[in-house]
Design a protein around this motif. Structure first.
Motif, mmCIF file in Angstrom:
data_model
loop_
_atom_site.group_PDB
_atom_site.id
_atom_site.type_symbol
_atom_site.label_atom_id
_atom_site.label_comp_id
_atom_site.label_asym_id
_atom_site.label_seq_id
_atom_site.Cartn_x
_atom_site.Cartn_y
_atom_site.Cartn_z
ATOM 1 N N GLU A 88 0.812 -1.216 0.000
ATOM 2 C CA GLU A 88 0.000 0.000 0.000
ATOM 3 C C GLU A 88 0.849 1.273 0.000
ATOM 4 O OE1 GLU A 88 -3.572 2.041 -0.384
ATOM 5 O OE2 GLU A 88 -3.072 -0.080 -0.641
ATOM 6 N N VAL A 89 1.918 1.299 0.795
ATOM 7 C CA VAL A 89 2.759 2.502 0.839
ATOM 8 C C VAL A 89 3.486 2.722 -0.490
ATOM 9 C CG1 VAL A 89 4.767 3.581 1.919
ATOM 10 C CG2 VAL A 89 2.994 2.534 3.344
ATOM 11 N N PRO A 90 4.190 1.706 -1.059
ATOM 12 C CA PRO A 90 4.794 1.926 -2.382
ATOM 13 C C PRO A 90 3.781 2.334 -3.445
ATOM 14 C CG PRO A 90 5.662 -0.068 -1.396
ATOM 15 C CD PRO A 90 4.536 0.379 -0.521
ATOM 16 N N TYR A 91 2.593 1.755 -3.387
ATOM 17 C CA TYR A 91 1.533 2.095 -4.345
ATOM 18 C C TYR A 91 1.159 3.564 -4.249
ATOM 19 C CZ TYR A 91 -3.412 2.450 -5.782
ATOM 20 O OH TYR A 91 -4.609 2.841 -6.322
ATOM 21 N N ARG A 92 0.984 4.070 -3.032
ATOM 22 C CA ARG A 92 0.568 5.465 -2.865
ATOM 23 C C ARG A 92 1.714 6.440 -3.100
ATOM 24 N NH1 ARG A 92 -4.522 6.303 -1.273
ATOM 25 N NH2 ARG A 92 -5.689 4.428 -0.697
ATOM 26 N N ARG A 221 6.386 -18.054 -4.714
ATOM 27 C CA ARG A 221 5.941 -17.069 -3.729
ATOM 28 C C ARG A 221 6.729 -15.772 -3.770
ATOM 29 N NH1 ARG A 221 5.473 -21.463 1.182
ATOM 30 N NH2 ARG A 221 3.621 -22.559 0.396
ATOM 31 N N TRP A 222 8.013 -15.850 -4.161
ATOM 32 C CA TRP A 222 8.820 -14.636 -4.225
ATOM 33 C C TRP A 222 8.230 -13.618 -5.183
ATOM 34 C CZ3 TRP A 222 10.171 -13.821 -9.192
ATOM 35 C CH2 TRP A 222 10.276 -14.934 -10.038
ATOM 36 N N ALA A 223 7.396 -14.084 -6.116
ATOM 37 C CA ALA A 223 6.844 -13.178 -7.122
ATOM 38 C C ALA A 223 5.895 -12.147 -6.509
ATOM 39 C CB ALA A 223 6.126 -13.980 -8.211
ATOM 40 N N TYR A 224 5.324 -12.441 -5.332
ATOM 41 C CA TYR A 224 4.469 -11.442 -4.683
ATOM 42 C C TYR A 224 5.241 -10.157 -4.424
ATOM 43 C CZ TYR A 224 0.915 -15.017 -3.782
ATOM 44 O OH TYR A 224 -0.051 -15.983 -3.924
ATOM 45 N N ALA A 225 6.535 -10.273 -4.136
ATOM 46 C CA ALA A 225 7.354 -9.097 -3.840
ATOM 47 C C ALA A 225 7.536 -8.205 -5.063
ATOM 48 C CB ALA A 225 8.714 -9.522 -3.290
ATOM 49 N N LEU A 226 7.326 -8.752 -6.262
ATOM 50 C CA LEU A 226 7.481 -7.944 -7.468
ATOM 51 C C LEU A 226 6.452 -6.825 -7.529
ATOM 52 C CD1 LEU A 226 8.167 -10.725 -10.140
ATOM 53 C CD2 LEU A 226 9.824 -9.245 -8.986
ATOM 54 N N TYR A 227 5.314 -7.017 -6.887
ATOM 55 C CA TYR A 227 4.266 -5.995 -6.953
ATOM 56 C C TYR A 227 4.694 -4.709 -6.250
ATOM 57 C CZ TYR A 227 -0.339 -3.803 -6.762
ATOM 58 O OH TYR A 227 -1.389 -2.929 -6.885
ATOM 59 N N PRO A 228 5.061 -4.734 -4.958
ATOM 60 C CA PRO A 228 5.531 -3.480 -4.357
ATOM 61 C C PRO A 228 6.854 -2.992 -4.943
ATOM 62 C CG PRO A 228 5.818 -5.299 -2.824
ATOM 63 C CD PRO A 228 4.993 -5.828 -3.965
ATOM 64 N N LEU A 229 7.736 -3.932 -5.324
ATOM 65 C CA LEU A 229 9.034 -3.522 -5.850
ATOM 66 C C LEU A 229 8.911 -2.764 -7.164
ATOM 67 C CD1 LEU A 229 11.348 -6.584 -5.086
ATOM 68 C CD2 LEU A 229 11.435 -4.302 -4.064
ATOM 69 N N HIS A 230 7.955 -3.148 -8.013
ATOM 70 C CA HIS A 230 7.867 -2.473 -9.304
ATOM 71 C C HIS A 230 7.415 -1.021 -9.121
ATOM 72 C CE1 HIS A 230 3.435 -2.594 -9.711
ATOM 73 N NE2 HIS A 230 3.594 -1.881 -10.804
ATOM 74 N N PHE A 231 6.614 -0.750 -8.087
ATOM 75 C CA PHE A 231 6.243 0.638 -7.798
ATOM 76 C C PHE A 231 7.475 1.453 -7.412
ATOM 77 C CE2 PHE A 231 1.902 -1.109 -6.697
ATOM 78 C CZ PHE A 231 1.249 -0.502 -7.757
ATOM 79 N N LEU A 232 8.327 0.876 -6.568
ATOM 80 C CA LEU A 232 9.521 1.590 -6.124
ATOM 81 C C LEU A 232 10.494 1.820 -7.275
ATOM 82 C CD1 LEU A 232 10.112 -0.222 -2.705
ATOM 83 C CD2 LEU A 232 9.086 2.033 -3.103
ATOM 84 N N LEU A 233 10.634 0.815 -8.157
ATOM 85 C CA LEU A 233 11.537 0.974 -9.304
ATOM 86 C C LEU A 233 11.017 2.031 -10.276
ATOM 87 C CD1 LEU A 233 12.479 -2.756 -10.009
ATOM 88 C CD2 LEU A 233 13.965 -0.959 -9.105
ATOM 89 N N LEU A 234 9.715 2.031 -10.533
ATOM 90 C CA LEU A 234 9.166 3.049 -11.423
ATOM 91 C C LEU A 234 9.208 4.429 -10.795
ATOM 92 C CD1 LEU A 234 6.082 1.187 -12.988
ATOM 93 C CD2 LEU A 234 8.314 1.633 -14.009
#
Length: 242
Positions: A88-92, A221-234
């Motif tokens: 939620e925080v990386p998303y916002r 399961r590690w793929a769940y981390a790609l969701y918040p990480l992609h926000f931070l990378l972008l």
């Protein structure tokens, strides 16, 4: 070893399903590239594939384990809920004017609704009803709203039916994507986006059927981390090009 003993066989991964998940992730990243500060509005169209394909992946997973113990499905739900909070925080930070939660709460509620229909126990049906009530009460706070929560169930209902039944989840997908706003805008990107929503479930089912020989990296399961990480990378990309 006695002749009657058997060696446990590890469940064979579905390469087509892994490919579907990777393509859904790619579609999501393309969609979010529109927010890095460049003129990339056309990426809205391939971005409409991401959510229905994640919902189709939920339906496919439920279909595969329909006769197995439900412990794996509880783990699935647990990971969705955990990363709903983490993301939620990386998303916002990245979507500064976000007026909904990130997409994972919608998928978690959708999983509960689809499980309730599939499992048919009183407990599962009760959880599905609670999920539906939450979706109805907080539709404006959920990404893709009430119809987004219904989409995994719509995918599951037609999973083993003839291809033309895909129009049902296609219509649900259109309803989840603010179709009135898109239709009223009348521009080409919006209309192509609506068309993509309509055909995305069928396109995903075709991929699952005809890409059985695919062998992409297993999405574990590690793929769940790609969701918040992609926000931070972008977000980093936006800071660099600003």
């Amino acid at each position: 070893m006695h002749g009657t003993e058997t060696i446990p066989v590890r469940r064979v991964r579905d390469g087509a399903l892994d490919l579907l998940k990777w393509l859904a992730l790619l579609s999501m990243v393309l969609d979010h590239l529109r927010y890095v500060g460049l003129s990339l509005d056309g990426l809205y169209v391939p971005g409409r594939l991401a959510f229905p394909w994640f919902c189709l992946a939920i339906a496919a997973n439920l279909q595969r384990v329909r006769g197995a113990p439900v412990t794996g499905q509880w783990r699935y739900l647990g990971w969705l809920l955990l990363f709903s909070v983490i993301s939620e925080v990386p998303y916002r930070l990245f979507i500064e004017d976000a007026d909904t939660l990130n997409v994972l709460p919608t998928l978690a509620l959708g999983l509960l609704v689809a499980r309730g229909w599939q499992q048919k126990t009183l407990f599962d049906r009760g959880l599905a009803l609670i999920a539906l009530l939450l979706a109805a009460l907080f539709s404006s706070n959920l990404m893709f709203g009430f119809f987004g929560v219904l989409l995994p169930l719509a995918m599951l209902l037609v999973f083993s039916r003839p291809w033309y039944f895909s129009v049902l989840p296609g219509l649900v997908c259109v309803a989840a994507n603010q179709w009135q706003v898109l239709l009223d805008s009348g521009n080409l990107v919006a209309l192509l986006g609506l068309a993509t929503c309509l055909i995305a479930p069928l396109a995903g089912r075709v991929l699952l059927r005809y890409a059985q020989g695919a062998s992409p990296p297993a999405m574990r399961r590690w793929a769940y981390a790609l969701y918040p990480l992609h926000f931070l990378l972008l977000l980093l990309v936006r800071q660099i090009i600003a």
